[in-house]
Design a protein around this motif. Structure first.
Motif, PDB file in Angstrom:
ATOM      1  N   LEU A   1       0.824  -1.212   0.000  1.00  0.00           N
ATOM      2  CA  LEU A   1       0.000   0.000   0.000  1.00  0.00           C
ATOM      3  C   LEU A   1       0.859   1.263   0.000  1.00  0.00           C
ATOM      4  N   ALA A   2       1.929   1.253   0.770  1.00  0.00           N
ATOM      5  CA  ALA A   2       2.831   2.408   0.815  1.00  0.00           C
ATOM      6  C   ALA A   2       3.492   2.624  -0.541  1.00  0.00           C
ATOM      7  N   ARG A   3       3.907   1.551  -1.151  1.00  0.00           N
ATOM      8  CA  ARG A   3       4.536   1.651  -2.482  1.00  0.00           C
ATOM      9  C   ARG A   3       3.547   2.195  -3.503  1.00  0.00           C
ATOM     10  N   SER A   4       2.308   1.730  -3.436  1.00  0.00           N
ATOM     11  CA  SER A   4       1.273   2.197  -4.359  1.00  0.00           C
ATOM     12  C   SER A   4       0.993   3.684  -4.174  1.00  0.00           C
ATOM     13  N   ALA A   5       0.941   4.146  -2.922  1.00  0.00           N
ATOM     14  CA  ALA A   5       0.693   5.571  -2.662  1.00  0.00           C
ATOM     15  C   ALA A   5       1.806   6.425  -3.248  1.00  0.00           C
ATOM     16  N   ARG A   6       3.021   5.979  -3.104  1.00  0.00           N
ATOM     17  CA  ARG A   6       4.158   6.726  -3.646  1.00  0.00           C
ATOM     18  C   ARG A   6       4.054   6.821  -5.161  1.00  0.00           C
ATOM     19  N   ALA A   7       3.803   5.703  -5.804  1.00  0.00           N
ATOM     20  CA  ALA A   7       3.732   5.679  -7.270  1.00  0.00           C
ATOM     21  C   ALA A   7       2.526   6.454  -7.796  1.00  0.00           C
ATOM     22  N   ARG A   8       1.380   6.251  -7.180  1.00  0.00           N
ATOM     23  CA  ARG A   8       0.137   6.892  -7.638  1.00  0.00           C
ATOM     24  C   ARG A   8       0.226   8.401  -7.568  1.00  0.00           C
ATOM     25  N   ASN A   9       0.867   8.923  -6.524  1.00  0.00           N
ATOM     26  CA  ASN A   9       0.932  10.360  -6.311  1.00  0.00           C
ATOM     27  C   ASN A   9       2.242  10.996  -6.778  1.00  0.00           C
ATOM     28  N   SER A  10       3.141  10.183  -7.307  1.00  0.00           N
ATOM     29  CA  SER A  10       4.449  10.667  -7.779  1.00  0.00           C
ATOM     30  C   SER A  10       5.144  11.530  -6.725  1.00  0.00           C
ATOM     31  N   VAL A  11       5.238  10.976  -5.510  1.00  0.00           N
ATOM     32  CA  VAL A  11       5.863  11.683  -4.396  1.00  0.00           C
ATOM     33  C   VAL A  11       7.111  10.935  -3.931  1.00  0.00           C
ATOM     34  N   ALA A  12       7.905  11.601  -3.103  1.00  0.00           N
ATOM     35  CA  ALA A  12       9.179  11.045  -2.658  1.00  0.00           C
ATOM     36  C   ALA A  12       9.019   9.779  -1.811  1.00  0.00           C
ATOM     37  N   GLU A  13       7.979   9.740  -0.984  1.00  0.00           N
ATOM     38  CA  GLU A  13       7.770   8.600  -0.085  1.00  0.00           C
ATOM     39  C   GLU A  13       6.302   8.209  -0.049  1.00  0.00           C
ATOM     40  N   GLY A  14       6.076   6.941   0.235  1.00  0.00           N
ATOM     41  CA  GLY A  14       4.735   6.452   0.517  1.00  0.00           C
ATOM     42  C   GLY A  14       4.781   5.758   1.865  1.00  0.00           C
ATOM     43  N   ALA A  15       3.682   5.791   2.582  1.00  0.00           N
ATOM     44  CA  ALA A  15       3.643   5.147   3.899  1.00  0.00           C
ATOM     45  C   ALA A  15       2.261   4.575   4.158  1.00  0.00           C
ATOM     46  N   ALA A  16       2.221   3.618   5.050  1.00  0.00           N
ATOM     47  CA  ALA A  16       0.956   3.043   5.505  1.00  0.00           C
ATOM     48  C   ALA A  16       1.133   2.619   6.950  1.00  0.00           C
ATOM     49  N   VAL A  17       0.070   2.754   7.722  1.00  0.00           N
ATOM     50  CA  VAL A  17       0.061   2.276   9.102  1.00  0.00           C
ATOM     51  C   VAL A  17      -1.165   1.392   9.290  1.00  0.00           C
ATOM     52  N   ARG A  18      -1.057   0.458  10.234  1.00  0.00           N
ATOM     53  CA  ARG A  18      -2.170  -0.435  10.573  1.00  0.00           C
ATOM     54  C   ARG A  18      -2.518  -0.197  12.031  1.00  0.00           C
ATOM     55  N   ASP A  19      -3.806   0.082  12.297  1.00  0.00           N
ATOM     56  CA  ASP A  19      -4.208   0.374  13.676  1.00  0.00           C
ATOM     57  C   ASP A  19      -4.567  -0.899  14.429  1.00  0.00           C
ATOM     58  N   GLU A  20      -5.005  -0.707  15.665  1.00  0.00           N
ATOM     59  CA  GLU A  20      -5.297  -1.840  16.563  1.00  0.00           C
ATOM     60  C   GLU A  20      -6.462  -2.699  16.093  1.00  0.00           C
ATOM     61  N   THR A  21      -7.273  -2.205  15.179  1.00  0.00           N
ATOM     62  CA  THR A  21      -8.403  -2.996  14.662  1.00  0.00           C
ATOM     63  C   THR A  21      -8.090  -3.626  13.311  1.00  0.00           C
ATOM     64  N   GLY A  22      -6.891  -3.348  12.778  1.00  0.00           N
ATOM     65  CA  GLY A  22      -6.505  -3.879  11.479  1.00  0.00           C
ATOM     66  C   GLY A  22      -6.777  -2.945  10.317  1.00  0.00           C
TER      67      GLY A  22
END
Length: 120
Positions: free
Chosen positions: A21-42
């Motif tokens: 998901l982080a990689r996809s966000a980076r590519a989709r938005n043509s930005v320097a970094e992509g990130a994703a976090v998972r919370d306590e509920t998944g």
């Protein structure tokens, strides 16, 4: 702590998912970094670098802010796709603020290959 290839091959499917998901966000938005976090509920929160004249946020801090704004009370894991050698102290502090010191921060290269697992 650097992860060896044999360890990366055994990466938990949920951790692999947030890297993807982080990689996809980076590519989709043509930005320097992509990130994703998972919370306590998944639930996952995905973001890219924010680089406006009046607002500059790393992808990881943006993903943490999105989780907080959506009501998350804790994090299970975080991932960032970047060319950088490590996650910044500020990024890890944001993860630590919500998830605690033991929350893993998965650092992946632009190709999605896990390079390191860092403590928040």
């Amino acid at each position: 702590m650097l992860i060896r290839m044999s360890e990366a091959a055994q990466l938990d499917p949920e951790d692999r998912k947030i890297i993807t998901l982080a990689r996809s966000a980076r590519a989709r938005n043509s930005v320097a970094e992509g990130a994703a976090v998972r919370d306590e509920t998944g639930r996952t929160y995905v973001a890219g670098t924010v680089a406006l004249d009046s607002l500059k946020l790393s992808a990881l801090r943006t993903a943490v802010a999105m989780a907080v704004a959506s009501g998350a009370t804790s994090l299970e894991a975080a991932a960032v796709v970047t060319e950088a050698e490590s996650a910044s102290d500020e990024d890890r502090a944001a993860v630590r603020d919500l998830g605690g010191a033991g929350t893993p921060v998965l650092l992946a290269g632009l190709d999605g290959t896990l390079r390191a697992t860092l403590p928040a």
